[in-house]
Scaffold this motif. Structure first.
Motif, short mmCIF file in Angstrom:
data_model
loop_
_atom_site.label_atom_id
_atom_site.label_comp_id
_atom_site.label_asym_id
_atom_site.label_seq_id
_atom_site.Cartn_x
_atom_site.Cartn_y
_atom_site.Cartn_z
N SER A 124 53.66 14.15 11.29
CA SER A 124 53.26 15.49 10.85
C SER A 124 53.01 16.41 12.03
O SER A 124 53.38 17.59 12.01
N ALA A 125 52.39 15.87 13.08
CA ALA A 125 52.11 16.69 14.26
C ALA A 125 53.40 17.12 14.95
O ALA A 125 53.51 18.26 15.43
N ALA A 126 54.39 16.25 15.00
CA ALA A 126 55.66 16.59 15.66
C ALA A 126 56.40 17.68 14.90
O ALA A 126 56.95 18.62 15.51
N LEU A 127 56.43 17.60 13.58
CA LEU A 127 57.15 18.60 12.80
C LEU A 127 56.40 19.93 12.77
O LEU A 127 57.03 21.00 12.75
N GLU A 128 55.07 19.89 12.77
CA GLU A 128 54.31 21.14 12.84
C GLU A 128 54.44 21.79 14.21
O GLU A 128 54.34 23.01 14.33
N LEU A 179 65.69 11.82 15.48
CA LEU A 179 66.89 12.47 14.96
C LEU A 179 66.54 13.66 14.06
O LEU A 179 67.18 14.72 14.14
N VAL A 180 65.52 13.49 13.22
CA VAL A 180 65.14 14.58 12.32
C VAL A 180 64.57 15.75 13.11
O VAL A 180 64.90 16.92 12.85
N ALA A 181 63.71 15.46 14.10
CA ALA A 181 63.16 16.54 14.92
C ALA A 181 64.25 17.23 15.72
O ALA A 181 64.22 18.46 15.91
N SER A 182 65.24 16.47 16.18
CA SER A 182 66.35 17.08 16.91
C SER A 182 67.17 17.99 16.00
O SER A 182 67.62 19.07 16.42
N LEU A 183 67.38 17.58 14.75
CA LEU A 183 68.12 18.43 13.81
C LEU A 183 67.39 19.75 13.56
O LEU A 183 68.00 20.83 13.59
N LEU A 184 66.08 19.68 13.34
CA LEU A 184 65.32 20.91 13.10
C LEU A 184 65.31 21.81 14.33
O LEU A 184 65.41 23.04 14.22
N SER A 185 65.18 21.21 15.50
CA SER A 185 65.19 22.01 16.73
C SER A 185 66.54 22.68 16.96
O SER A 185 66.61 23.85 17.36
N ASN A 186 67.62 21.95 16.69
CA ASN A 186 68.95 22.53 16.86
C ASN A 186 69.21 23.65 15.85
O ASN A 186 69.90 24.63 16.16
N LEU A 187 68.67 23.51 14.65
CA LEU A 187 68.81 24.59 13.67
C LEU A 187 68.06 25.84 14.14
O LEU A 187 68.56 26.96 14.00
N ARG A 188 66.88 25.65 14.70
CA ARG A 188 66.12 26.80 15.20
C ARG A 188 66.81 27.48 16.37
O ARG A 188 66.71 28.71 16.53
#
Length: 377
Positions: free
Chosen positions: A199-203, A168-177
């Motif tokens: 850490s690898a997923a967010l980087e 969910l967090v990675a999806s939120l950051l991707s949608n913001l981008r």
């Protein structure tokens, strides 16, 4: 290199590209991530106030600090507090992240005074899709519904991961981008609180990463308390900032700088020679030699390899077929051919002979002969 990160956040994204994303991470041994986050936050807000950045406003998602803290922080740096009404808006996920305070007040019959901007308080951090919708709503409320863009800053992704999954967090950051009205996104993460794949997923989502490491690395087996206290004191206000910039051609530009915490803000400069000397002195001593001694080199030269042709003590000469052998090297069992050549067939003596004359290497074909006639095309 830190200035390059500030310029990238200021310039934002190009037409048709996703928003610029910066991931800041620190650890317990180098707890300077919040100082670096505040440094980039102040730089971007200053450019927004001066109308020098692509983003015209900023939405700050506050998990770790209260909105009043960021108001005092920016005021202490010389920014006008009226900027918060027009250019900067804090989405408060700190005061009541799960809505418990609101429920207790309602159950006690206490009437809570209405806040100046109630939409900036978020009381259900587990609902990540609703959080995304609120961020976009607040940002578009600042810049309007046109083509103007705004920036998003999250002061602690680690607190988000306490209440929501990585997906969910990675999806939120991707949608913001991916959103057309967002210029840049940056966040802070405490990497030692998560498994490496987080850490690898967010980087992977980010286009830039700033990783903090201690200025004096810990050495295994270090037991003296005075040395540990000295290292903790040094690492509490100094650290190394490793910056990775992903280019459009797929290459990554890396650079290392030193961070020094001052009374107001931080100072980022090149790594000093003193730090390099300290790091070299802390390297553990190995129990083996990296080079051979003179005696070891002599002993190695005397070793006879079983697969190597040793000869009979004389120098080995390899016949390359171009020069004739000397008289002493000719095989005595072979009959020496006569110098006079005859086309007639001589009587066989029982010993066969093969006469071979090497052709010239630079012999050219006849002028009327096609060298490719023999090719079956």
């Amino acid at each position: 290199m830190a200035e390059s990160v500030c310029r990238s956040l200021r310039d934002g994204s190009l037409e048709g590209e996703h928003a610029t994303a910066l991931s800041i991470s620190d650890t317990l041994y180098s707890p300077l991530g919040s100082h670096v986050f505040h440094h980039f936050l102040y730089s971007l807000v200053s450019n927004i106030a001066a109308s020098k950045s692509q983003a015209r406003a900023l939405v700050l998602v506050a998990y770790r600090r209260s909105p009043s803290f960021y108001l005092d922080l920016l005021k202490s740096r010389g920014l006008d507090h009226f900027l918060f009404d027009k250019k900067v808006l804090v989405l408060d996920c700190y005061s009541d992240p799960l809505g418990w305070k609101d429920r207790l007040l309602k159950s006690a019959g206490v009437v809570q005074q209405s806040a100046k901007n109630p939409s900036s308080v978020f009381k259900d951090v587990k609902d990540v899709p609703k959080l995304l919708s609120l961020i976009l709503e607040l940002g578009q409320g600042l810049v309007g519904q046109g083509r103007e863009k705004f920036a998003v800053a999250i002061d602690s992704v680690s607190d988000m991961l306490r209440h929501a999954s990585l997906q969910l967090v990675a999806s939120l950051l991707s949608n913001l981008r991916c959103h057309d009205n967002i210029s840049c996104v940056f966040w802070l993460m405490h990497s030692d609180l998560h498994v490496p794949r987080v850490s690898a997923a967010l980087e992977y989502i980010s286009t830039m990463s700033a990783n903090l490491e201690p200025i004096i690395p810990s050495v295994d087996g270090q037991r003296r308390g005075s040395e540990n206290l000295f290292n903790i004191e040094q690492n509490s206000h100094r650290g190394k900032l490793h910056i990775h910039l992903k280019r459009r051609n797929g290459r990554v530009k890396m650079h290392c700088e030193e961070v020094h915490v001052e009374q107001v803000g931080i100072k980022i400069s090149a790594v000093s020679s003193e730090s390099a000397i300290v790091n070299q002195s802390l390297l553990p001593k190995v129990q083996f030699n990296l080079q051979l001694s003179e005696k070891e080199r002599d002993d190695r030269a005397k070793v006879v390899l079983p697969f190597e042709h040793q000869g009979n003590g004389e120098a080995i000469q390899i016949y390359d077929g171009r020069r004739s052998l000397s008289e002493g090297q000719k095989d005595p069992h072979l009959k020496v051919p006569s110098s006079t050549w005859s086309t007639s067939t001589e009587t066989s003596t029982g010993n066969g002979e093969i006469h071979y004359l090497r052709d010239s290497d630079d012999e050219c074909p006849d002028s009327d002969e096609d060298p490719d006639d023999d090719l079956d095309i």
